[in-house]
Design an enzyme around this catalytic site. Structure first.
Site, PDB file in Angstrom:
ATOM      1  N   HIS A   1       0.812  -1.219   0.000  1.00 35.49           N
ATOM      2  CA  HIS A   1       0.000   0.000   0.000  1.00 35.49           C
ATOM      3  C   HIS A   1       0.850   1.276   0.000  1.00 35.49           C
ATOM      4  O   HIS A   1       0.318   2.382   0.070  1.00 35.49           O
ATOM      5  CB  HIS A   1      -0.924  -0.007   1.238  1.00 35.49           C
ATOM      6  CG  HIS A   1      -2.076   0.943   1.137  1.00 35.49           C
ATOM      7  ND1 HIS A   1      -2.250   2.007   1.996  1.00 35.49           N
ATOM      8  CD2 HIS A   1      -3.121   0.983   0.271  1.00 35.49           C
ATOM      9  CE1 HIS A   1      -3.352   2.658   1.679  1.00 35.49           C
ATOM     10  NE2 HIS A   1      -3.899   2.064   0.638  1.00 35.49           N
TER      11      HIS A   1
ATOM     12  N   LYS B   1       3.046   4.417  -1.313  1.00 37.80           N
ATOM     13  CA  LYS B   1       3.131   5.283  -2.491  1.00 37.80           C
ATOM     14  C   LYS B   1       4.437   6.048  -2.348  1.00 37.80           C
ATOM     15  O   LYS B   1       4.562   6.924  -1.494  1.00 37.80           O
ATOM     16  CB  LYS B   1       1.970   6.265  -2.569  1.00 37.80           C
ATOM     17  CG  LYS B   1       0.600   5.625  -2.830  1.00 37.80           C
ATOM     18  CD  LYS B   1      -0.142   5.344  -1.601  1.00 37.80           C
ATOM     19  CE  LYS B   1      -1.526   4.786  -1.900  1.00 37.80           C
ATOM     20  NZ  LYS B   1      -2.187   4.276  -0.704  1.00 37.80           N
TER      21      LYS B   1
ATOM     22  N   ASP C   1      17.038   9.614  -8.465  1.00 38.30           N
ATOM     23  CA  ASP C   1      18.462   9.704  -8.165  1.00 38.30           C
ATOM     24  C   ASP C   1      18.663   9.490  -6.667  1.00 38.30           C
ATOM     25  O   ASP C   1      18.084   8.580  -6.095  1.00 38.30           O
ATOM     26  CB  ASP C   1      19.049  11.024  -8.671  1.00 38.30           C
ATOM     27  CG  ASP C   1      19.097  11.056 -10.201  1.00 38.30           C
ATOM     28  OD1 ASP C   1      19.140   9.954 -10.796  1.00 38.30           O
ATOM     29  OD2 ASP C   1      19.072  12.136 -10.797  1.00 38.30           O
TER      30      ASP C   1
ATOM     31  N   HIS D   1      -9.145  11.568   0.367  1.00 37.67           N
ATOM     32  CA  HIS D   1      -8.299  10.386   0.492  1.00 37.67           C
ATOM     33  C   HIS D   1      -7.032  10.665   1.300  1.00 37.67           C
ATOM     34  O   HIS D   1      -6.182   9.794   1.464  1.00 37.67           O
ATOM     35  CB  HIS D   1      -7.936   9.895  -0.920  1.00 37.67           C
ATOM     36  CG  HIS D   1      -7.329   8.548  -0.974  1.00 37.67           C
ATOM     37  ND1 HIS D   1      -6.045   8.317  -1.435  1.00 37.67           N
ATOM     38  CD2 HIS D   1      -7.808   7.326  -0.611  1.00 37.67           C
ATOM     39  CE1 HIS D   1      -5.779   7.026  -1.365  1.00 37.67           C
ATOM     40  NE2 HIS D   1      -6.821   6.403  -0.875  1.00 37.67           N
TER      41      HIS D   1
ATOM     42  N   LYS E   1      -4.387  11.171   4.213  1.00 35.69           N
ATOM     43  CA  LYS E   1      -4.100  10.597   5.521  1.00 35.69           C
ATOM     44  C   LYS E   1      -3.108  11.542   6.214  1.00 35.69           C
ATOM     45  O   LYS E   1      -1.912  11.535   5.921  1.00 35.69           O
ATOM     46  CB  LYS E   1      -3.475   9.207   5.393  1.00 35.69           C
ATOM     47  CG  LYS E   1      -4.297   8.215   4.537  1.00 35.69           C
ATOM     48  CD  LYS E   1      -3.873   8.224   3.104  1.00 35.69           C
ATOM     49  CE  LYS E   1      -4.325   7.041   2.281  1.00 35.69           C
ATOM     50  NZ  LYS E   1      -5.670   6.624   2.336  1.00 35.69           N
TER      51      LYS E   1
ATOM     52  N   ASP F   1      -1.010  20.121  17.726  1.00 32.99           N
ATOM     53  CA  ASP F   1      -0.624  21.383  18.365  1.00 32.99           C
ATOM     54  C   ASP F   1       0.106  22.322  17.416  1.00 32.99           C
ATOM     55  O   ASP F   1       0.875  23.186  17.858  1.00 32.99           O
ATOM     56  CB  ASP F   1       0.240  21.118  19.604  1.00 32.99           C
ATOM     57  CG  ASP F   1      -0.540  20.430  20.711  1.00 32.99           C
ATOM     58  OD1 ASP F   1      -1.778  20.394  20.621  1.00 32.99           O
ATOM     59  OD2 ASP F   1       0.098  19.908  21.635  1.00 32.99           O
TER      60      ASP F   1
END
Length: 502
Positions: free
Chosen positions: A233, A235, A240, A420, A422, A427
């Protein structure tokens, strides 16, 4: 003679019936013992027993398929060996560049950095520059520019790669890069990228010299030996030795992706990072690549604009530089580390928590931490999409609303698409961005990656985006929610029973 034949048939029939019944209950007992032997939460334990005993055979098959985070014995053994190699590269990074480990840390982040260093072998790294993209089009345009400038390597990991639109342009740029001698590697999840693998693109890219690996390939031969819904899952893009991208974005064009389900455009966040943390991300990619292919590749640790072979060299410019803790998770990595980090941070919050997640199915510990934060005066905001692409998760999430609302948590339902993203800001000092949803699957099962960023300036930038999400959301009124129809409450509770399994 005829009576004798009927008697024999009756005996065979009875023996068959008794054999089936005994076999079924024998299998049920064996699976029950296996459920008992595995250390798991009480709700998860009860949910599995409920399914096993109320859904004859279906419950047993479901447990054998999805009941344990099982990679298979060979792969699990291999992961331990490969991780040992990864530890070698981590130590090499630490020995060469002691200056990239921060001496000054915020009060919130300090203990988490120590926790991560203890559990995964590497702590936070300083001297990173970050660009925050909240539009996928901007991310893809920036990525295209970086691909055009690549000289040595382009490594990518994605859960979903969906051909069409701007994504096809990315593919063309990768082909051009490969043709000029840039080493290109793609790790793509076999389930999430099924449309890609069924298209003509794999053959076209491979003919251009691009290496493509189908991660966690599903095989009927291994269906009961390895958990099939355990997915890659992450991404992540590495260009380089010093540029990296990560966040919630799959390799999709938002103008085309899943338009048929009618929930609007997918909203994502991606980070472009230039700095030492990309070396740690390179170690993670090398781990994943070796696990899938058996090929050991050397992470590029020494050729960044921030790092040279001279020890204790720090970047001359300190403007807009950030300290980042990289947190990989999944089988083969320290068990439950991201869950442990989240719990620690939630209890450290003093003023404000803003969380965005498309899937909200928290563990009991996370639920109590969120409620506790709100009850001690922290302003806790959770932003979720009004509707998402999973009906099961949509209903199961709502089962947690009442407890959160009663504790004083503000729940916002995003109205203009599938949020979508996350992300967590605490604070307005530290932030978490990555691929982890607040659900059991992300916290305990899948291969994920999270960045913990210790920076007030970055946290302020993220906070502005989160406030914009809130402005485009509908706040749930606790009184209205308490008076929703009983049939909805019943459906929510039914799906809540399955929440440990989702």
């Amino acid at each position: 003679m005829e009576l004798t034949n009927k008697y024999v048939i009756l005996i065979i029939y009875n023996i068959f019936n008794y054999s089936v019944i005994c076999g079924y209950w024998g299998l049920t007992i064996l699976v029950t013992i296996r459920v008992l032997l595995k250390r798991r939460t009480v709700p998860s334990f009860m949910a599995w027993l409920l399914m096993i005993y109320t859904l004859p055979l279906i419950g047993i098959i479901t447990y054998l398929l999805f009941g344990e985070p099982n990679l298979g014995k060979k792969r699990l053994t291999k992961s331990k060996i490969v991780w040992s190699s990864s530890i070698f590269h981590i130590n090499k990074l630490k020995n060469y560049y002691k200056n990239i480990f921060p001496k000054q840390k915020s009060d919130i982040a300090s203990s988490v950095f120590t926790l991560c260093k203890h559990r995964q072998g590497i702590g936070a790294l300083q001297g990173n520059q970050i660009q925050l993209f909240n539009k996928i089009d901007d991310t893809l345009i920036s990525l295209i520019q970086d691909i055009e400038l690549a000289q040595h390597r382009i490594d990518m990991i994605f859960y979903i790669w969906e051909p069409g639109g701007l994504v096809d342009y990315i593919s063309k740029k990768l082909i051009i890069a490969a043709q000029r001698g840039v080493k290109c590697r793609l790790i793509l999840d076999s389930v999430g990228c099924i449309n890609f693998f069924n298209s003509s693109y794999p053959k076209i890219l491979q003919q251009a010299g691009i290496n493509i690996v189908k991660a966690l390939h599903i095989s009927l031969l291994h269906i009961f030996l390895r958990r099939m819904d355990l997915r890659q899952h992450r991404k992540m893009i590495l260009i380089d030795s010093h540029i990296a991208y990560t966040g919630s974005m799959n390799m999709v064009d938002p103008n085309l992706f899943k338009k048929h389900i009618g929930i609007g455009e997918w909203i994502d966040i991606m980070l472009r990072i230039d700095g030492p943390v990309t070396s740690a991300m390179g170690i993670i990619f090398a781990f994943d690549w070796e696990m899938e292919t058996g090929e050991h590749i050397m992470p590029l640790l020494l050729n960044t604009p921030y790092l040279t072979t001279k020890k204790n060299l720090i970047p001359k410019s300190t403007k807009n530089q950030h300290t980042i803790q990289i947190i990989p998770s999944g089988p083969g990595f320290p068990e439950g580390i991201i869950h442990q980090v989240l719990i620690t941070l939630l209890y450290k919050a003093q003023k404000q928590l803003i969380i965005t997640t498309p899937y909200l199915i928290p563990s009991d510990d996370l639920l109590y931490a969120l409620c506790s934060a709100a009850q001690r005066g922290v302003k806790v905001h959770i932003i979720i999409p009004q509707n998402n692409d999973s009906i099961l998760v949509n209903w199961a999430s709502r089962a947690f609303f009442s407890e959160l609302l009663d504790a004083g948590v503000f729940i916002h339902q995003f109205q203009t698409g599938l949020l979508h993203v996350k992300s967590i800001s605490i604070d307005q000092k530290i932030s978490l961005i990555g691929t982890v949803n607040l659900d059991i699957r992300s916290l305990w099962l899948n291969f994920e990656i999270t960045l913990l960023i210790d920076s007030k300036s970055f946290s302020n930038d993220l906070n502005k985006i989160q406030q914009d999400y809130i402005a485009h959301s509908k706040l749930i009124d606790p009184k209205v929610w308490a008076n929703r129809p009983y049939w909805k409450q019943i459906v929510e509770r039914l799906f809540y029973l399955l929440s440990p399994l989702l």
